[in-house]
Design an enzyme around this catalytic site. Structure first.
Site, short mmCIF file in Angstrom:
data_model
loop_
_atom_site.label_atom_id
_atom_site.label_comp_id
_atom_site.label_asym_id
_atom_site.label_seq_id
_atom_site.Cartn_x
_atom_site.Cartn_y
_atom_site.Cartn_z
N HIS A 196 -0.98 34.45 10.68
CA HIS A 196 -0.82 35.02 12.02
C HIS A 196 -2.11 34.84 12.81
CE1 HIS A 196 2.78 36.78 10.37
NE2 HIS A 196 2.08 37.49 9.51
N ARG B 28 4.41 29.28 10.34
CA ARG B 28 4.92 28.96 9.01
C ARG B 28 4.26 27.67 8.53
NH1 ARG B 28 10.31 28.78 10.25
NH2 ARG B 28 10.49 31.04 10.26
#
Length: 326
Positions: A105, A200
């Site tokens: 993140h 991802r």
């Protein structure tokens, strides 16, 4: 007197490619006709999924509406001055019936530049774990962006990642930028910044029910990753019964664990913040203003800033995560 009271919200259920049944079988939360439940969002200010009050005089009101109406009465002056009408924390339960993708993140700076959003620092509290369950957090060796890209491109990404065995009551703090994944067999509570931005990196070449692989964010992740290697990734704490024990303290949230086998009281008057309780074991009743609010395992309750003192009454004991912003 404020119209605010201890608030419970309607659970938001989300099925995931990796989700399982423990939300129903262990936490006793009914996700209806969904094939599985990977995540529940218990308290959320994320625009696409804003929590709605479940009961009481404010039933049906959204968390966003409450913030606009009550401002610092709800969250505290310092919090409201900083975050305005965005509730700053997101609370989830996560059931991994399979490994989640390896992901990262962005921090506040990168998330603001790219998405006009907050970054995502988070923590995990393991509620239940199948024997031998593992998770990934950080790197297992000194790392550079070049070494990372080489490992990713040559199919050896898993060789450079730090794998940890995880059992009930373990705590892991994951600052923005730390590569991570939740492993198969883990049921956990997650407390995080209000953000739904995930890059991802690797998804084990899985396909969905339509035969499609999920999108990867290989390039976006490069600038988001913190490549530093740390000697210890698990949060070490000393459990104590009938005391408030600090687990995590960072600019975005402080989280304590309360493991009590007796009733107690809490005085939050010195705190300029809302307080969230996440019940991970047992149950208790919050007594406030001559009213009683029952909370059981798998439930959360938001205590507005305007509530200074509460009683926590229990017969069988409880374990709760207590979070606020200092």
């Amino acid at each position: 007197m404020s119209a605010l009271y201890p608030l419970k919200f309607k659970t938001i259920y989300k099925d995931k490619i990796w989700g399982g049944q423990k939300i129903k079988t262990y936490l006793h939360k009914d996700f209806g006709s969904l094939p599985n439940c990977g995540e529940t969002w218990e308290i959320s200010g994320v625009k696409s999924d804003v929590s709605v009050v479940a009961s009481g005089a404010l039933e049906g009101e959204s968390l966003a509406d409450l913030l606009e109406q009550y401002k610092d009465e709800l969250v505290g002056k310092k919090v409201y001055d900083h975050f305005g009408n965005i509730f700053p924390l997101l609370v989830k339960f996560i059931d991994a019936n399979d490994d989640l993708s390896v992901q990262v993140h962005p921090d506040d700076k990168l998330a603001k530049e790219r998405h006009n959003s907050f970054g995502k620092t988070e923590m995990w509290y393991i509620i239940e774990a199948d024997p031998g369950s593992t998770l990934i957090t950080g790197f297992n060796q000194e790392m550079t962006e070049e070494k990372y890209v080489d490992a990713l491109n040559s199919g050896h990404i898993m060789d450079i990642l730090n794998k940890e065995t995880a059992v009930a009551n373990d705590v892991f703090f994951l600052p923005a930028g730390r590569v991570h994944t939740i492993g198969k067999g883990l049921l956990l509570a997650e407390i995080q910044q209000t953000s739904d931005i995930t890059y991802r990196i690797y998804d084990f070449d899985r396909v969905d029910d339509k035969g499609q692989k999920r999108e990867l964010h290989t390039e976006e992740a490069l600038a988001a990753i913190n490549y530093k290697h740390y000697p210890e990734y698990k949060t070490i704490y000393q459990p104590k019964e009938n005391e408030t024990v600090k687990l995590v303290s960072c600019p975005y949230f402080t989280t304590n664990v309360l493991d009590f086998d007796e009733s107690t009281s809490k005085d939050y008057s010195a705190l300029d913040s809302f307080v969230i309780h996440v019940c991970v074991e047992g149950g208790y009743t919050v007594k406030y203003n001559n009213e009683a609010y029952a909370v059981k395992m798998g439930e959360c309750i938001l205590l507005p800033k305007s509530i200074d003192k509460i009683e926590l009454e229990t017969t069988g004991g409880f374990k709760i995560l207590e979070s606020y912003i200092e």
